[in-house]
Motif scaffolding. Structure first.
Motif, PDB file in Angstrom:
ATOM      1  N   LEU A 333       0.837  -1.193   0.000  1.00 62.45           N
ATOM      2  CA  LEU A 333       0.000   0.000   0.000  1.00 62.45           C
ATOM      3  C   LEU A 333       0.877   1.249   0.000  1.00 62.45           C
ATOM      4  O   LEU A 333       1.919   1.284   0.650  1.00 62.45           O
ATOM      5  CB  LEU A 333      -0.914   0.012   1.230  1.00 62.45           C
ATOM      6  CG  LEU A 333      -1.873  -1.182   1.377  1.00 62.45           C
ATOM      7  CD1 LEU A 333      -2.780  -0.966   2.591  1.00 62.45           C
ATOM      8  CD2 LEU A 333      -2.711  -1.368   0.115  1.00 62.45           C
ATOM      9  N   SER A 334       0.446   2.265  -0.747  1.00 68.86           N
ATOM     10  CA  SER A 334       1.208   3.510  -0.837  1.00 68.86           C
ATOM     11  C   SER A 334       0.987   4.400   0.377  1.00 68.86           C
ATOM     12  O   SER A 334       1.854   5.203   0.724  1.00 68.86           O
ATOM     13  CB  SER A 334       0.796   4.292  -2.093  1.00 68.86           C
ATOM     14  OG  SER A 334       0.983   3.514  -3.251  1.00 68.86           O
ATOM     15  N   LEU A 335      -0.172   4.281   1.002  1.00 68.93           N
ATOM     16  CA  LEU A 335      -0.532   5.172   2.102  1.00 68.93           C
ATOM     17  C   LEU A 335      -0.188   4.553   3.452  1.00 68.93           C
ATOM     18  O   LEU A 335      -0.426   3.362   3.672  1.00 68.93           O
ATOM     19  CB  LEU A 335      -2.027   5.497   2.058  1.00 68.93           C
ATOM     20  CG  LEU A 335      -2.527   6.115   0.751  1.00 68.93           C
ATOM     21  CD1 LEU A 335      -4.018   6.388   0.833  1.00 68.93           C
ATOM     22  CD2 LEU A 335      -1.763   7.391   0.425  1.00 68.93           C
ATOM     23  N   PRO A 336       0.345   5.326   4.368  1.00 72.38           N
ATOM     24  CA  PRO A 336       0.749   4.794   5.673  1.00 72.38           C
ATOM     25  C   PRO A 336      -0.438   4.329   6.505  1.00 72.38           C
ATOM     26  O   PRO A 336      -1.449   5.029   6.604  1.00 72.38           O
ATOM     27  CB  PRO A 336       1.459   5.987   6.337  1.00 72.38           C
ATOM     28  CG  PRO A 336       0.854   7.192   5.681  1.00 72.38           C
ATOM     29  CD  PRO A 336       0.592   6.780   4.269  1.00 72.38           C
ATOM     30  N   ARG A 337      -0.334   3.109   7.043  1.00 69.85           N
ATOM     31  CA  ARG A 337      -1.310   2.567   7.991  1.00 69.85           C
ATOM     32  C   ARG A 337      -2.728   2.517   7.410  1.00 69.85           C
ATOM     33  O   ARG A 337      -3.718   2.541   8.141  1.00 69.85           O
ATOM     34  CB  ARG A 337      -1.272   3.387   9.294  1.00 69.85           C
ATOM     35  CG  ARG A 337       0.122   3.451   9.915  1.00 69.85           C
ATOM     36  CD  ARG A 337       0.183   4.338  11.139  1.00 69.85           C
ATOM     37  NE  ARG A 337      -0.594   3.814  12.255  1.00 69.85           N
ATOM     38  CZ  ARG A 337      -0.195   2.834  13.066  1.00 69.85           C
ATOM     39  NH1 ARG A 337       0.967   2.238  12.878  1.00 69.85           N
ATOM     40  NH2 ARG A 337      -0.969   2.431  14.064  1.00 69.85           N
ATOM     41  N   PHE A 338      -2.812   2.426   6.094  1.00 69.35           N
ATOM     42  CA  PHE A 338      -4.112   2.467   5.429  1.00 69.35           C
ATOM     43  C   PHE A 338      -4.966   1.235   5.765  1.00 69.35           C
ATOM     44  O   PHE A 338      -6.155   1.357   6.064  1.00 69.35           O
ATOM     45  CB  PHE A 338      -3.919   2.587   3.906  1.00 69.35           C
ATOM     46  CG  PHE A 338      -5.177   2.887   3.154  1.00 69.35           C
ATOM     47  CD1 PHE A 338      -5.952   3.980   3.472  1.00 69.35           C
ATOM     48  CD2 PHE A 338      -5.588   2.081   2.103  1.00 69.35           C
ATOM     49  CE1 PHE A 338      -7.110   4.281   2.770  1.00 69.35           C
ATOM     50  CE2 PHE A 338      -6.739   2.357   1.392  1.00 69.35           C
ATOM     51  CZ  PHE A 338      -7.500   3.469   1.719  1.00 69.35           C
ATOM     52  N   ALA A 339      -4.368   0.059   5.700  1.00 74.21           N
ATOM     53  CA  ALA A 339      -5.128  -1.156   5.996  1.00 74.21           C
ATOM     54  C   ALA A 339      -5.561  -1.160   7.467  1.00 74.21           C
ATOM     55  O   ALA A 339      -6.699  -1.545   7.772  1.00 74.21           O
ATOM     56  CB  ALA A 339      -4.291  -2.395   5.676  1.00 74.21           C
ATOM     57  N   ALA A 340      -4.677  -0.765   8.351  1.00 78.57           N
ATOM     58  CA  ALA A 340      -5.006  -0.777   9.791  1.00 78.57           C
ATOM     59  C   ALA A 340      -6.168   0.159  10.103  1.00 78.57           C
ATOM     60  O   ALA A 340      -7.068  -0.178  10.874  1.00 78.57           O
ATOM     61  CB  ALA A 340      -3.771  -0.366  10.605  1.00 78.57           C
ATOM     62  N   VAL A 341      -6.156   1.345   9.487  1.00 82.72           N
ATOM     63  CA  VAL A 341      -7.205   2.328   9.742  1.00 82.72           C
ATOM     64  C   VAL A 341      -8.530   1.893   9.117  1.00 82.72           C
ATOM     65  O   VAL A 341      -9.601   1.959   9.743  1.00 82.72           O
ATOM     66  CB  VAL A 341      -6.797   3.726   9.216  1.00 82.72           C
ATOM     67  CG1 VAL A 341      -7.981   4.701   9.317  1.00 82.72           C
ATOM     68  CG2 VAL A 341      -5.598   4.264   9.988  1.00 82.72           C
ATOM     69  N   THR A 342      -8.465   1.384   7.878  1.00 83.46           N
ATOM     70  CA  THR A 342      -9.696   1.083   7.147  1.00 83.46           C
ATOM     71  C   THR A 342     -10.358  -0.219   7.586  1.00 83.46           C
ATOM     72  O   THR A 342     -11.517  -0.466   7.230  1.00 83.46           O
ATOM     73  CB  THR A 342      -9.435   1.034   5.629  1.00 83.46           C
ATOM     74  OG1 THR A 342      -8.360   0.105   5.354  1.00 83.46           O
ATOM     75  CG2 THR A 342      -9.029   2.404   5.113  1.00 83.46           C
ATOM     76  N   LYS A 343      -9.663  -1.048   8.356  1.00 83.71           N
ATOM     77  CA  LYS A 343     -10.315  -2.267   8.873  1.00 83.71           C
ATOM     78  C   LYS A 343     -11.519  -1.928   9.715  1.00 83.71           C
ATOM     79  O   LYS A 343     -12.487  -2.695   9.800  1.00 83.71           O
ATOM     80  CB  LYS A 343      -9.297  -3.072   9.728  1.00 83.71           C
ATOM     81  CG  LYS A 343      -8.399  -3.984   8.916  1.00 83.71           C
ATOM     82  CD  LYS A 343      -7.464  -4.757   9.831  1.00 83.71           C
ATOM     83  CE  LYS A 343      -6.529  -5.638   9.005  1.00 83.71           C
ATOM     84  NZ  LYS A 343      -5.566  -6.358   9.883  1.00 83.71           N
ATOM     85  N   ALA A 344     -11.496  -0.760  10.327  1.00 88.35           N
ATOM     86  CA  ALA A 344     -12.620  -0.337  11.164  1.00 88.35           C
ATOM     87  C   ALA A 344     -13.875  -0.057  10.350  1.00 88.35           C
ATOM     88  O   ALA A 344     -14.978  -0.011  10.889  1.00 88.35           O
ATOM     89  CB  ALA A 344     -12.234   0.924  11.941  1.00 88.35           C
ATOM     90  N   TYR A 345     -13.731   0.111   9.024  1.00 92.98           N
ATOM     91  CA  TYR A 345     -14.882   0.406   8.174  1.00 92.98           C
ATOM     92  C   TYR A 345     -15.632  -0.846   7.750  1.00 92.98           C
ATOM     93  O   TYR A 345     -16.753  -0.753   7.222  1.00 92.98           O
ATOM     94  CB  TYR A 345     -14.448   1.148   6.907  1.00 92.98           C
ATOM     95  CG  TYR A 345     -13.616   2.390   7.125  1.00 92.98           C
ATOM     96  CD1 TYR A 345     -13.756   3.164   8.284  1.00 92.98           C
ATOM     97  CD2 TYR A 345     -12.714   2.818   6.164  1.00 92.98           C
ATOM     98  CE1 TYR A 345     -13.002   4.300   8.472  1.00 92.98           C
ATOM     99  CE2 TYR A 345     -11.962   3.959   6.342  1.00 92.98           C
ATOM    100  CZ  TYR A 345     -12.105   4.697   7.494  1.00 92.98           C
ATOM    101  OH  TYR A 345     -11.354   5.822   7.672  1.00 92.98           O
ATOM    102  N   LEU A 346     -15.031  -2.020   7.970  1.00 99.00           N
ATOM    103  CA  LEU A 346     -15.636  -3.260   7.480  1.00 99.00           C
ATOM    104  C   LEU A 346     -16.802  -3.701   8.368  1.00 99.00           C
ATOM    105  O   LEU A 346     -16.801  -3.430   9.567  1.00 99.00           O
ATOM    106  CB  LEU A 346     -14.572  -4.366   7.419  1.00 99.00           C
ATOM    107  CG  LEU A 346     -13.421  -4.101   6.441  1.00 99.00           C
ATOM    108  CD1 LEU A 346     -12.408  -5.236   6.541  1.00 99.00           C
ATOM    109  CD2 LEU A 346     -13.934  -3.958   5.021  1.00 99.00           C
TER     110      LEU A 346
END
Length: 346
Positions: A333-346
């Motif tokens: 991923l190009s953006l920092p901590r993107f997966a960690a932050v967006t897991k909350a949207y699932l």
């Protein structure tokens, strides 16, 4: 730390601590200022928070310091030609030899009086009259449009702009936009000249430059500066956001808790907007890649997806600036901590 926090989260403004993209700044201003410009327009493309508006603002300010340039910022949500005419009239009022006595404009109905005579005229005729005068005075016009959108408004403006160029008026155009919007504009059959317009895709900021800035601001050593810079992944918004929270809390909180605050800023200001613009399968790919470099084969296995199917999503996410391929057979991923932050949207 008693000194004022030098970082900001205000989009579009040049922060007190800003990493200038000197090469792109010189490339665009050098082209526009040359005697025979190779292009009268540039498109700046990048993901939200990548620094598009900051770069455009830097270019505008540099040219505005030259007395031969008039810089006009248009609002992409307004009628662009009408907006151009009104801003052109307003900007030229200080030049008595361009705007004649009695030239005035009203927003509603575009009523205009020239030399004291009332007349209703369309925006194009107003623009052309002023551009003729500007050309005789050897001045140039830079038009900037931030976050352009494809549509009838843009088609109408671009068509007229192309006519202005054919008539050899000294007009230049600088626009910023997301990948999908720039793509739509450049592939619109009615906007053929924009297909040939040079496009600049903003790359991440230099980690070396970020490291040096952090070392200077936080008065820390080279290794710490490098470690902090890596957290941002060169993402322009992250450089500001992480710098802001680290400045405020690094003497009071452990890094882990500072990162929680950093995540909140990423979430509130940019990641929610980016996430809502993705398809469901795009989101699945993002989560499958995670926050570390991943083998394509392993990502496909997690998604139960063939490599040929994955390549379509890979290409789309690469174009949008969300992933990168730094080694053969790997993606991250190009953006920092993107997966960690967006897991909350699932």
């Amino acid at each position: 730390m008693n000194k004022e926090n030098p970082f900001t989260l205000t989009f579009g403004m040049e922060p007190n601590e800003c990493i200038t993209r000197y090469e792109l700044l010189e490339q665009i201003t050098g082209t526009f200022e040359s005697k025979n410009p190779i292009s009268h327009a540039y498109l700046i493309e990048g993901i939200r928070g990548s620094g598009k508006t900051v770069l455009m603002t830097s270019i505008s300010k540099k040219l505005a310091r030259n007395k031969d340039w008039i810089v006009l910022d248009l609002n992409s949500t307004q009628d662009l030609l009408e907006d151009f005419a009104m801003r052109l009239v307003d900007a030229c009022k200080k030049y008595s030899d361009i705007i004649k006595k009695g030239f005035n404009i009203s927003i509603a109905g575009f009523g205009v009086g020239v030399n004291g005579e009332n007349a209703r005229r369309d925006s194009v005729s107003i623009i052309e009259e002023i551009l003729n005068a500007i050309k005789k005075k050897n001045k140039k016009i830079l038009i900037t449009i931030d976050e352009v959108m494809n549509g009838e408004n843009m088609r109408h403006f671009a068509s007229e702009f192309q006519i202005f160029l054919r008539k050899e008026y000294p007009v230049f155009l600088l626009m910023t936009g997301l990948y999908e919007n720039i793509y739509a504009i450049q592939n619109d059959p009615a906007l053929t000249f924009l297909l040939r317009t040079p496009k600049i895709n903003l790359e991440p900021l230099s980690l070396l430059q970020i490291s040096k800035e952090y070392q200077h601001i936080f008065e820390t050593d080279e290794d710490t500066g490098r470690a902090l810079a890596k957290i941002t992944k060169g993402y322009a918004f992250a450089f500001q956001a992480f710098g802001l929270v680290y400045f405020e809390h690094h003497n009071k909180l452990p890094l882990e808790k500072i990162l929680y605050k950093f995540d909140d800023m990423l979430d509130d200001f940019v990641y929610k907007k980016i996430w809502t613009g993705l398809s469901e399968q795009d989101k699945n790919v993002i989560i499958a890649i995670g926050d570390n470099k991943s083998k394509v084969s392993e990502v496909c296995e997690r998604l139960k997806m063939t490599s040929s199917t994955f390549s379509k999503y890979r290409e789309r996410l690469l174009n949008r600036g969300l992933i990168q391929s730094t080694a053969h057979g790997y993606v991250e991923l190009s953006l920092p901590r993107f997966a960690a932050v967006t897991k909350a949207y699932l």
